[in-house]
Design a protein around this motif. Sequence first.
Motif, PDB file in Angstrom:
ATOM      1  N   SER A  51     -39.492 -32.539  48.025  1.00 32.33           N
ATOM      2  CA  SER A  51     -38.084 -32.130  48.070  1.00 32.33           C
ATOM      3  C   SER A  51     -37.172 -33.194  48.658  1.00 32.33           C
ATOM      4  O   SER A  51     -35.985 -33.252  48.327  1.00 32.33           O
ATOM      5  CB  SER A  51     -37.933 -30.830  48.864  1.00 32.33           C
ATOM      6  N   ALA A  52     -37.712 -34.031  49.543  1.00 34.00           N
ATOM      7  CA  ALA A  52     -36.882 -35.084  50.125  1.00 34.00           C
ATOM      8  C   ALA A  52     -36.431 -36.071  49.057  1.00 34.00           C
ATOM      9  O   ALA A  52     -35.292 -36.544  49.069  1.00 34.00           O
ATOM     10  CB  ALA A  52     -37.642 -35.801  51.238  1.00 34.00           C
ATOM     11  N   ALA A  53     -37.322 -36.402  48.125  1.00 32.93           N
ATOM     12  CA  ALA A  53     -36.936 -37.294  47.027  1.00 32.93           C
ATOM     13  C   ALA A  53     -35.923 -36.618  46.112  1.00 32.93           C
ATOM     14  O   ALA A  53     -35.076 -37.284  45.510  1.00 32.93           O
ATOM     15  CB  ALA A  53     -38.160 -37.729  46.231  1.00 32.93           C
ATOM     16  N   GLN A  54     -35.998 -35.300  46.004  1.00 30.67           N
ATOM     17  CA  GLN A  54     -34.995 -34.561  45.236  1.00 30.67           C
ATOM     18  C   GLN A  54     -33.634 -34.586  45.929  1.00 30.67           C
ATOM     19  O   GLN A  54     -32.607 -34.395  45.308  1.00 30.67           O
ATOM     20  CB  GLN A  54     -35.439 -33.114  45.052  1.00 30.67           C
ATOM     21  N   VAL A  84     -35.317 -42.538  37.472  1.00 31.93           N
ATOM     22  CA  VAL A  84     -36.242 -41.552  36.923  1.00 31.93           C
ATOM     23  C   VAL A  84     -36.902 -40.872  38.122  1.00 31.93           C
ATOM     24  O   VAL A  84     -37.808 -41.416  38.744  1.00 31.93           O
ATOM     25  CB  VAL A  84     -37.304 -42.200  36.019  1.00 31.93           C
ATOM     26  N   ASN A  85     -36.404 -39.711  38.451  1.00 32.79           N
ATOM     27  CA  ASN A  85     -36.869 -38.995  39.640  1.00 32.79           C
ATOM     28  C   ASN A  85     -37.725 -37.814  39.193  1.00 32.79           C
ATOM     29  O   ASN A  85     -37.211 -36.778  38.782  1.00 32.79           O
ATOM     30  CB  ASN A  85     -35.674 -38.518  40.463  1.00 32.79           C
ATOM     31  N   ILE A  86     -39.043 -37.974  39.261  1.00 28.28           N
ATOM     32  CA  ILE A  86     -39.949 -36.908  38.810  1.00 28.28           C
ATOM     33  C   ILE A  86     -40.603 -36.190  39.999  1.00 28.28           C
ATOM     34  O   ILE A  86     -41.612 -35.509  39.851  1.00 28.28           O
ATOM     35  CB  ILE A  86     -41.026 -37.437  37.855  1.00 28.28           C
ATOM     36  N   THR A 113     -40.744 -45.664  44.639  1.00 30.32           N
ATOM     37  CA  THR A 113     -40.853 -45.188  46.020  1.00 30.32           C
ATOM     38  C   THR A 113     -41.576 -43.849  46.042  1.00 30.32           C
ATOM     39  O   THR A 113     -41.486 -43.069  45.093  1.00 30.32           O
ATOM     40  CB  THR A 113     -39.465 -45.005  46.680  1.00 30.32           C
ATOM     41  N   ILE A 114     -42.295 -43.611  47.131  1.00 33.25           N
ATOM     42  CA  ILE A 114     -42.970 -42.326  47.290  1.00 33.25           C
ATOM     43  C   ILE A 114     -43.076 -41.949  48.759  1.00 33.25           C
ATOM     44  O   ILE A 114     -43.376 -42.799  49.609  1.00 33.25           O
ATOM     45  CB  ILE A 114     -44.374 -42.339  46.650  1.00 33.25           C
ATOM     46  N   GLU A 115     -42.775 -40.709  49.045  1.00 38.06           N
ATOM     47  CA  GLU A 115     -43.081 -40.074  50.330  1.00 38.06           C
ATOM     48  C   GLU A 115     -43.724 -38.750  49.964  1.00 38.06           C
ATOM     49  O   GLU A 115     -43.094 -37.900  49.346  1.00 38.06           O
ATOM     50  CB  GLU A 115     -41.817 -39.854  51.167  1.00 38.06           C
ATOM     51  N   ILE A 116     -44.996 -38.601  50.286  1.00 35.65           N
ATOM     52  CA  ILE A 116     -45.724 -37.389  49.933  1.00 35.65           C
ATOM     53  C   ILE A 116     -46.698 -37.068  51.066  1.00 35.65           C
ATOM     54  O   ILE A 116     -47.204 -37.976  51.732  1.00 35.65           O
ATOM     55  CB  ILE A 116     -46.486 -37.556  48.591  1.00 35.65           C
ATOM     56  N   GLY A 117     -46.940 -35.796  51.276  1.00 37.96           N
ATOM     57  CA  GLY A 117     -47.861 -35.381  52.320  1.00 37.96           C
ATOM     58  C   GLY A 117     -47.241 -34.515  53.385  1.00 37.96           C
ATOM     59  O   GLY A 117     -47.949 -33.845  54.146  1.00 37.96           O
TER      60      GLY A 117
END
Length: 227
Positions: A51-54, A84-86, A113-117
Motif C-alpha cells: 500500500s505504501a507504493a500505492q 508502471v505501478n503494479i 523500486t520495492i518495499e515489501i514485507g
Amino acid sequence: MQLIALVVVTLVVVELLALAWLARSVGQYKTYWIDKAKQPGEITYLALGDSAAQGIGASSPERGYVGLIAKRIQAQTNKTVRIVNISKTGAKMDDYLREQAPRIKDIHADFVTIEIGANDIASFDPDAFRTNFKQVLRSLPDGAFVSNMPLFNSRPSRTKNAKQASIIVAEEVRAFPKLHFVDLQKQTAEHQSIFGFAPDLFHPNNISYKNWADAFWLQIQPHVDDK
C-alpha cells in the motif's frame, strides 16, 4: 461541559470521515495507477510492493513516494517518465511473489523500486521472513532499489520485529551486489513526526512520504544521469 462534548463529537466525526476517505482511496488509487501506466514516457519506472507504493495515506496518489520519485527523475533528466505501478494494497511477500514478480520480465524498466514485507511483520517469523525475502531478491532485475522496513513507531509492539526484519533485509541484499540497498528504517527513524500519519495512524501521509522518497532518492540519484 457542553462545549467539550461538542468538540469531542466533532473530532470523532472528522476522524470517521477521514477513515472513510482512506478506505475509498484504495480502489481510487489502484485505478489511478492502472491508467497512469498507459501513458508513454522516455523513461520507465516500475514500482513494486504494498500500500505504501500505492501511496495510501497521501492526499493524492502522486504525493506518495512513487509519484515523488518519478517527479525527481523527470526534473533531473528532463525526460518524461512512465510509471508502471503494479504494487498492491495489503500485499505480503507471498502475494508479491505470486502476483507481481511474474510480470517484471515483461516490463522493461529503467528504474525499479520495492518495499515489501511490512505486512508480514504482524505474524513475523525470522526464518520464514528470510526464506521469502531471498525469493523476492531473486525475482528482481539488476539495479533494483530494495528497502528495509520503515520505523513502526505507531505500532510499538511491532517495532522489535520490524528492526529484526530490517537486519535480515540488509544481510540478504549484500548477497546480491547488483541490487541497491535503501535504508528506509534509518530515514524514517531520524525524521519521525507525530504529524506524519494518515487517519488510520498507520500509513504515512504527505509529510512522511517525502521522507520515504528521500530515502530512495539517496540511492537513485547517482544513477539517474546514466539513463
